[in-house]
Scaffold this active site. Structure first.
Site, PDB file in Angstrom:
ATOM      1  N   CYS A 119      -2.885 -11.445   0.093  1.00 54.03           N
ATOM      2  CA  CYS A 119      -4.103 -11.079  -0.539  1.00 54.03           C
ATOM      3  C   CYS A 119      -4.629 -12.121  -1.196  1.00 54.03           C
ATOM      4  CB  CYS A 119      -3.933  -9.725  -1.119  1.00 54.03           C
ATOM      5  SG  CYS A 119      -5.715  -9.158  -1.466  1.00 54.03           S
ATOM      6  N   CYS A 129     -10.829  -9.761  -2.884  1.00 52.48           N
ATOM      7  CA  CYS A 129      -9.852 -10.018  -1.873  1.00 52.48           C
ATOM      8  C   CYS A 129     -10.173 -11.164  -0.743  1.00 52.48           C
ATOM      9  CB  CYS A 129      -9.251  -8.537  -1.422  1.00 52.48           C
ATOM     10  SG  CYS A 129      -8.814  -7.282  -2.698  1.00 52.48           S
ATOM     11  N   LYS A 194      -5.984   1.725   3.678  1.00 51.86           N
ATOM     12  CA  LYS A 194      -5.785   1.485   2.210  1.00 51.86           C
ATOM     13  C   LYS A 194      -7.181   2.106   1.453  1.00 51.86           C
ATOM     14  CE  LYS A 194      -5.424  -2.216  -1.172  1.00 51.86           C
ATOM     15  NZ  LYS A 194      -5.004  -3.417  -1.600  1.00 51.86           N
ATOM     16  N   GLU A 232      -8.689   2.805  11.812  1.00 53.69           N
ATOM     17  CA  GLU A 232      -8.050   1.388  11.038  1.00 53.69           C
ATOM     18  C   GLU A 232      -6.572   1.172  11.686  1.00 53.69           C
ATOM     19  OE1 GLU A 232      -8.677  -0.925   9.058  1.00 53.69           O
ATOM     20  OE2 GLU A 232     -10.301  -0.532   7.641  1.00 53.69           O
ATOM     21  N   LYS A 247      -1.905   3.939   2.037  1.00 57.02           N
ATOM     22  CA  LYS A 247      -2.273   3.553   0.533  1.00 57.02           C
ATOM     23  C   LYS A 247      -3.277   4.118  -0.285  1.00 57.02           C
ATOM     24  CE  LYS A 247      -2.115  -0.363  -2.699  1.00 57.02           C
ATOM     25  NZ  LYS A 247      -2.495  -1.629  -3.069  1.00 57.02           N
ATOM     26  N   SER A 273       0.782   2.020  -8.603  1.00 60.46           N
ATOM     27  CA  SER A 273       0.862   1.802 -10.148  1.00 60.46           C
ATOM     28  C   SER A 273       0.368   2.959 -10.798  1.00 60.46           C
ATOM     29  CB  SER A 273      -0.045   0.600 -10.485  1.00 60.46           C
ATOM     30  OG  SER A 273      -0.965   0.755 -10.064  1.00 60.46           O
ATOM     31  N   TYR A 312       7.394   1.655  -7.328  1.00 61.18           N
ATOM     32  CA  TYR A 312       8.129   0.841  -8.842  1.00 61.18           C
ATOM     33  C   TYR A 312       9.309   1.804  -9.351  1.00 61.18           C
ATOM     34  CZ  TYR A 312       3.610  -1.300  -8.306  1.00 61.18           C
ATOM     35  OH  TYR A 312       2.726  -1.875  -7.845  1.00 61.18           O
TER      36      TYR A 312
HETATM   37  C1  PBG Z   1      -4.004  -6.435  -3.643  1.00 62.26           C
HETATM   38  C2  PBG Z   1      -3.218  -5.040  -4.004  1.00 62.26           C
HETATM   39  C3  PBG Z   1      -3.271  -4.389  -4.715  1.00 62.26           C
HETATM   40  C4  PBG Z   1      -2.452  -3.275  -4.901  1.00 62.26           C
HETATM   41  C5  PBG Z   1      -1.477  -3.618  -3.961  1.00 62.26           C
HETATM   42  N1  PBG Z   1      -2.066  -5.049  -3.614  1.00 62.26           N
HETATM   43  C6  PBG Z   1      -4.725  -4.031  -5.643  1.00 62.26           C
HETATM   44  C7  PBG Z   1      -5.840  -3.723  -5.237  1.00 62.26           C
HETATM   45  O1  PBG Z   1      -6.269  -3.633  -3.880  1.00 62.26           O
HETATM   46  O2  PBG Z   1      -7.035  -3.764  -6.165  1.00 62.26           O
HETATM   47  C8  PBG Z   1      -2.249  -2.144  -5.625  1.00 62.26           C
HETATM   48  C9  PBG Z   1      -0.885  -2.016  -5.931  1.00 62.26           C
HETATM   49  C10 PBG Z   1      -0.536  -0.678  -6.787  1.00 62.26           C
HETATM   50  O3  PBG Z   1      -1.662  -0.428  -7.647  1.00 62.26           O
HETATM   51  O4  PBG Z   1       0.445  -0.398  -7.317  1.00 62.26           O
HETATM   52  N2  PBG Z   1      -5.142  -6.198  -2.897  1.00 62.26           N
END
Ligand code: PBG
Length: 327
Positions: A119, A129, A194, A232, A247, A273, A312
């Site tokens: 990314c 991105c 996503k 998708e 995700k 996260s 994590y």
């Molecule tokens: C990059 C990316 C993101 C995450 C994984 N790859 C952030 C986003 O899309 O803003 C998020 C992972 C997480 O929150 O643990 N595009």
């Protein structure tokens, strides 16, 4: 009918309970996301993600060893470069921080499967991105940069690449670039479904990758949609994805299930996260039993249909599973 039917009969004996257990977690299920920061000595804790750190290169090697000892089998790397620019050059630089980290890990020969997150957002000054024109995120001109990011990661030692940018056509662009350079057997785990989620907040703080204007809704999905997610997923299958990811995970368990039912490919889910932070902070406040809630959470993702979980919690969960099974 009761009393002939008594569901509790199979709950009486502990071994019977184990025998009829339908879902179980294994150390094979986890991919551990790790942040590596260019020029950092040691490590810095991420305040929004207790127990998670930004690592310098040396600290990353120590972490990798700890991971192996805990039973973690795979890492995915996220980079925090010293310099960001409008075109995210450090994402695809041969000496980019993720490329350096991959080389360092490969040289040490750790028994770990290494993944690169593909990314631009951690490397662009605007935090989007893809390339921007005015306030628009441009799709097609971004594709060669993503393909080059994937290629440089694989050349540096990535065993798998995982594009998370949500540009249309990126899986095909990456597949073609890898194939042209002799990496036709390197798998692509596509972040296929996503969502534009607020659960990424702690990650963006950790990676310093929040968009500087606007949001990601012109390329990430609306959390209200599931049919669009199936679309998708099937487009990414056609483009050559080897694994499909959903995700975030927890607010989207139904989506994991639907994508699982509609596809024969392995399914990944990213326990993001914000989901991690909720468990950690609630446990710190004494509101939840950390280990039990962590396990129940990961089990729900597996039960929904995920074959692998990016989390994590990987080292903590792997350690528990190892102790339990004496492996
Ligand atoms: C990059 C990316 C993101 C995450 C994984 N790859 C952030 C986003 O899309 O803003 C998020 C992972 C997480 O929150 O643990 N595009």
């Amino acid at each position: 009918m009761f009393p002939t039917q008594r569901v509790r009969r199979l709950r009486e004996h502990g071994i019977v309970r184990d025998m009829v257990c339908e879902t179980s977690l294994s150390t094979n299920d986890f991919v551990y996301p790790v942040f590596v920061e260019e020029g950092l000595n040691g490590k810095t804790e991420i305040s929004s993600m207790p127990g998670q750190y930004r690592h310098g290169l040396e600290s990353l090697l120590t972490l990798a060893e700890d991971c192996v000892n805990a039973g973690v089998r795979s890492l995915i790397l996220f980079g925090i470069p010293k310099e960001k620019d409008a075109v995210g050059s450090q994402a695809y630089a041969e000496e980019g921080i993720v490329q350096q980290a991959l080389r360092a890990l490969k040289n040490r020969g750790f028994p770990l499967l290494l993944m690169g997150d593909v990314c631009l957002c951690e490397y662009t000054s605007h935090g989007h991105c893809g390339l921007i024109q005015g306030h628009a995120v441009r799709n097609d001109p971004t594709l060669p940069l993503l393909a080059r990011t994937a290629l440089t990661q694989v050349q540096a030692g990535a065993d798998v690449v995982a594009p998370s940018d949500m540009m249309d056509g990126r899986v095909a662009a990456i597949r073609q670039e890898l194939d042209t350079h002799g990496f036709e057997t390197t798998p692509i785990i596509s972040y296929a479904v996503k969502y534009a989620s607020s659960f990424y907040g702690p990650f963006r703080q950790a990676a310093d990758s929040a968009p500087q204007f606007g949001d990601r809704r012109s390329y990430q999905m609306n959390p209200a949609n599931v049919r669009e997610g199936l679309r998708e997923a099937s487009l990414d299958v056609d483009e050559g994805a080897d694994v499909l990811m959903v995700k975030p995970a927890l607010a989207f368990l139904d989506v994991i299930h639907r994508v699982r039912e509609a596809n024969d490919l392995p399914i990944a889910a990213y326990n993001v996260s914000g989901e991690y932070a909720m468990v950690e902070f609630a446990a710190q406040a004494g509101a939840l039993d950390h280990d039990r809630v962590m396990e129940e959470t990961l089990l729900s993702i597996k039960r929904a249909g995920a074959d692998m979980i990016f989390t994590y919690h990987a080292p903590a969960m792997a350690r528990i599973l190892r102790e339990r099974h004496g492996a």
